[in-house]
Design an enzyme around this catalytic site. Sequence first.
Site, PDB file in Angstrom:
ATOM      1  N   GLU A 175       0.823  -1.226   0.000  1.00  0.00           N
ATOM      2  CA  GLU A 175       0.000   0.000   0.000  1.00  0.00           C
ATOM      3  C   GLU A 175       0.848   1.262   0.000  1.00  0.00           C
ATOM      4  O   GLU A 175       0.488   2.262   0.602  1.00  0.00           O
ATOM      5  CB  GLU A 175      -0.965   0.037   1.196  1.00  0.00           C
TER       6      GLU A 175
HETATM    7  C1  LIG Z   1       2.789  -9.954   0.328  1.00  0.00           C
HETATM    8  C2  LIG Z   1       2.506  -8.861  -0.634  1.00  0.00           C
HETATM    9  C3  LIG Z   1       1.192  -8.542  -0.939  1.00  0.00           C
HETATM   10  C4  LIG Z   1       0.905  -7.535  -1.868  1.00  0.00           C
HETATM   11  N1  LIG Z   1      -0.405  -7.313  -2.237  1.00  0.00           N
HETATM   12  C5  LIG Z   1      -0.662  -6.496  -3.314  1.00  0.00           C
HETATM   13  C6  LIG Z   1      -1.965  -6.432  -3.890  1.00  0.00           C
HETATM   14  O1  LIG Z   1      -2.913  -7.063  -3.406  1.00  0.00           O
HETATM   15  N2  LIG Z   1      -2.162  -5.671  -4.986  1.00  0.00           N
HETATM   16  C7  LIG Z   1      -1.150  -4.947  -5.562  1.00  0.00           C
HETATM   17  O2  LIG Z   1      -1.394  -4.262  -6.543  1.00  0.00           O
HETATM   18  N3  LIG Z   1       0.105  -4.970  -5.035  1.00  0.00           N
HETATM   19  C8  LIG Z   1       0.380  -5.753  -3.939  1.00  0.00           C
HETATM   20  N4  LIG Z   1       1.663  -5.834  -3.421  1.00  0.00           N
HETATM   21  C9  LIG Z   1       2.719  -5.037  -4.031  1.00  0.00           C
HETATM   22  C10 LIG Z   1       3.212  -3.928  -3.122  1.00  0.00           C
HETATM   23  O3  LIG Z   1       2.257  -2.908  -3.017  1.00  0.00           O
HETATM   24  C11 LIG Z   1       4.574  -3.441  -3.677  1.00  0.00           C
HETATM   25  O4  LIG Z   1       5.508  -4.455  -3.393  1.00  0.00           O
HETATM   26  C12 LIG Z   1       4.997  -2.135  -3.098  1.00  0.00           C
HETATM   27  O5  LIG Z   1       4.185  -1.095  -3.566  1.00  0.00           O
HETATM   28  C13 LIG Z   1       6.456  -1.781  -3.439  1.00  0.00           C
HETATM   29  O6  LIG Z   1       6.717  -1.942  -4.805  1.00  0.00           O
HETATM   30  P1  LIG Z   1       7.980  -2.836  -5.260  1.00  0.00           P
HETATM   31  O7  LIG Z   1       7.880  -4.133  -4.562  1.00  0.00           O
HETATM   32  O8  LIG Z   1       8.051  -2.833  -6.731  1.00  0.00           O
HETATM   33  O9  LIG Z   1       9.239  -2.095  -4.668  1.00  0.00           O
HETATM   34  P2  LIG Z   1      10.074  -0.847  -5.358  1.00  0.00           P
HETATM   35  O10 LIG Z   1       9.064   0.090  -5.888  1.00  0.00           O
HETATM   36  O11 LIG Z   1      11.017  -1.481  -6.324  1.00  0.00           O
HETATM   37  O12 LIG Z   1      10.774  -0.278  -4.121  1.00  0.00           O
HETATM   38  C14 LIG Z   1      12.032  -0.739  -3.603  1.00  0.00           C
HETATM   39  C15 LIG Z   1      12.548   0.288  -2.610  1.00  0.00           C
HETATM   40  O13 LIG Z   1      12.775   1.549  -3.266  1.00  0.00           O
HETATM   41  C16 LIG Z   1      12.018   2.584  -2.675  1.00  0.00           C
HETATM   42  N5  LIG Z   1      11.520   3.472  -3.710  1.00  0.00           N
HETATM   43  C17 LIG Z   1      10.914   3.153  -4.879  1.00  0.00           C
HETATM   44  N6  LIG Z   1      10.590   4.258  -5.574  1.00  0.00           N
HETATM   45  C18 LIG Z   1      11.009   5.307  -4.848  1.00  0.00           C
HETATM   46  C19 LIG Z   1      10.942   6.717  -5.025  1.00  0.00           C
HETATM   47  N7  LIG Z   1      10.353   7.264  -6.086  1.00  0.00           N
HETATM   48  N8  LIG Z   1      11.503   7.482  -4.077  1.00  0.00           N
HETATM   49  C20 LIG Z   1      12.081   6.943  -2.993  1.00  0.00           C
HETATM   50  N9  LIG Z   1      12.139   5.627  -2.754  1.00  0.00           N
HETATM   51  C21 LIG Z   1      11.609   4.809  -3.666  1.00  0.00           C
HETATM   52  C22 LIG Z   1      10.888   1.883  -1.923  1.00  0.00           C
HETATM   53  O14 LIG Z   1      10.430   2.651  -0.818  1.00  0.00           O
HETATM   54  C23 LIG Z   1      11.551   0.589  -1.486  1.00  0.00           C
HETATM   55  O15 LIG Z   1      12.238   0.774  -0.282  1.00  0.00           O
HETATM   56  C24 LIG Z   1       1.965  -6.800  -2.456  1.00  0.00           C
HETATM   57  C25 LIG Z   1       3.284  -7.107  -2.127  1.00  0.00           C
HETATM   58  C26 LIG Z   1       3.555  -8.145  -1.261  1.00  0.00           C
HETATM   59  C27 LIG Z   1       4.999  -8.479  -0.985  1.00  0.00           C
END
Ligand SMILES: Cc1cc2nc3c(=O)[nH]c(=O)nc-3n(C[C@H](O)[C@H](O)[C@H](O)COP(=O)(O)OP(=O)(O)OC[C@H]3O[C@@H](n4cnc5c(N)ncnc54)[C@H](O)[C@@H]3O)c2cc1C
Lengths: 333, 247
Positions: free
Chosen positions: A195
């Site tokens: 989220e």
């Molecule tokens: C168990 C689980 C359940 C989930 N359920 C859902 C779901 O039901 N529906 C859905 O749509 N998604 C879901 N997600 C996805 C989840 O919302 C994302 O994993 C999350 O938004 C982070 O995206 P990412 O994993 O690509 O990480 P990234 O976006 O790759 O982030 C990696 C790191 O970089 C940082 N970062 C990235 N961009 C920036 C920026 N612009 N500025 C500063 N820091 C940044 C982040 O804070 C993080 O620390 C789920 C994930 C998991 C693991």
Amino acid sequence: MPDAAGNPGARNKLKVVSLEHKLGIHGSPTCVMQFDGATGWLVGEPHKGMAAMFTMMNNARLGVGAQGVGLAEAALQKAVAFAVDRVQGVTAEGVPGIIGHAEVRRMLAEARAEVFAARAIAAACAVAIDMANATGDAGWEARAALLTPIAKAYGTDTGCKVADIGVQVHGGMGFIEETGAAQYLRDARITTIYEGTNGIQAMDLVGRKLADGGEAAFRLIGEIETGAKAARDTLPDLAEEVWSAAESLREATEAMLAQAMNDRFAGAVPYLRAFALVLGAGLHLKAALADPARAALARVMIRRLLPDHAALIARSRDGAGDLYALSPEVLAG
Amino acid sequence: MTYRAAAADHRFILDHVVDFAQVAATDRFADATADTVAAILTEAARLCDDVMAPLNRGGDQTPARLENGVVRSSPGFAEGYRAIADGGWIGLSASPEFGGMGLPMALNTAVTDMMSGACLSLQLKPLLTQGQIEALEHHASDALKALYLPKLISGEWSGTMNLTEPQAGSDVGALRTKAAPKGDGTFAVTGQKIFITWGDCDITANHLPSGAGAAARRRARHAGHLALHGAEVPCRTRRAIPARATS
Ligand SMILES: Cc1cc2nc3c(=O)[nH]c(=O)nc-3n(C[C@H](O)[C@H](O)[C@H](O)COP(=O)(O)OP(=O)(O)OC[C@H]3O[C@@H](n4cnc5c(N)ncnc54)[C@H](O)[C@@H]3O)c2cc1C
């Protein structure tokens, strides 16, 4: 796919390809979904899907903040029960369990104070959403928007922190899966990520949520100060600390507004936590005024946790320069 | 030590810390009387303590699994979800027009807190369904509302949120899933979504992913649609569930 009568009809062209193996929330399937020309209906207007999606995500953010608080509650209850039963050494007050040791009592007291603060912040955010929905008042809308990232990030940080304390209170047994304390820590860990990560929440706070020139933030800080003044006669020392912390937060907000955006981002996470501590302390003070039996917990919040706000604020005003001075090579060690 | 949902703490905060009385004083939330608040918190706490908390360890030890394309949920989760749905908890804050209770978010937030402490993995299912209900209430056509909202609110179907893609996590603008108009008002949605919580299971008869996809040929950053896709799952009757799910 529903037929005209709304009953499930032909299967739509989408499927679960696989499930993830995860650190926690094992009971919740996390799916890779493949859509192969699946039939979809447009919700809302074309090309405005992201706006609609954000409606869905905003209240879900508050919900995830509440998830963190609930996990913290469960982890803490378990830790207290263990600390009452577990006997090690002689305690200062003669209480048999390790809960009689000041250091164990400190862990539990700080955890309970943060659970209350995070819960009250989530409730304040929800009330703002309700008032905005019921009245359409722009002030309430701005309050809800300001509080949402704080409720999400502080609630889930509290979930992780208290679950971590829960493991620590259990000692070696906390590391053993059968105890159940470890599950709370593993389950809590996802809440700071999904989220919108807590980093993204903090950036939202210092970016979009201060885009009004800080109006909504200053109004809330003003209310914390008014609350502190109201407590001056009954709880003078605690009231004074909350008032001066709110003043520091006001200055920190002004300093934040004066920074360029990427410099704000470099201090966003400490600023959000400072905001949460000051706000949480103000809500504890209100609780102590309403019920004197709650003053002891308010004291722990204000005397032991609130002081961190000064260091957090100091960390929020330094800009990003020092961070970029460290190259990826240096960081890799 | 068994978990006890903190209903009294929530009650105190609503009454003495966040001035919930002003919410109950509005026309919209006039039903949220002191008696209602007390009943909601007490009943929710009972469900958390007696039904949800006992499922928490089993969910950890016997994860949901994929079996011949169907997600089999953890032991007892089907019955637990049914109890949540039957209690009306999914639609606590949803519009009464479609079967919801129309009560304030302040109450729903307290319930989310109590349920998450009891069993986070199971609580995610109603939470995501609530998100979809809210999106439909705000943005869907009357026809879609009439078709989907009653079944989502009753818990017969459930909602999921399909946003994340391998290259689009925090940067949701980077999504690639395409929604191509089919000419009959519907869209053909193609792409891969990852990390989708409760994307499918053997508990509810239909899982409705709402998610954003870019319109074909106009993959501009802000060209997102919010689309809803009905997915029938093989296990359609509730009664068929427990035997497999609890074995
Ligand atoms: C168990 C689980 C359940 C989930 N359920 C859902 C779901 O039901 N529906 C859905 O749509 N998604 C879901 N997600 C996805 C989840 O919302 C994302 O994993 C999350 O938004 C982070 O995206 P990412 O994993 O690509 O990480 P990234 O976006 O790759 O982030 C990696 C790191 O970089 C940082 N970062 C990235 N961009 C920036 C920026 N612009 N500025 C500063 N820091 C940044 C982040 O804070 C993080 O620390 C789920 C994930 C998991 C693991």
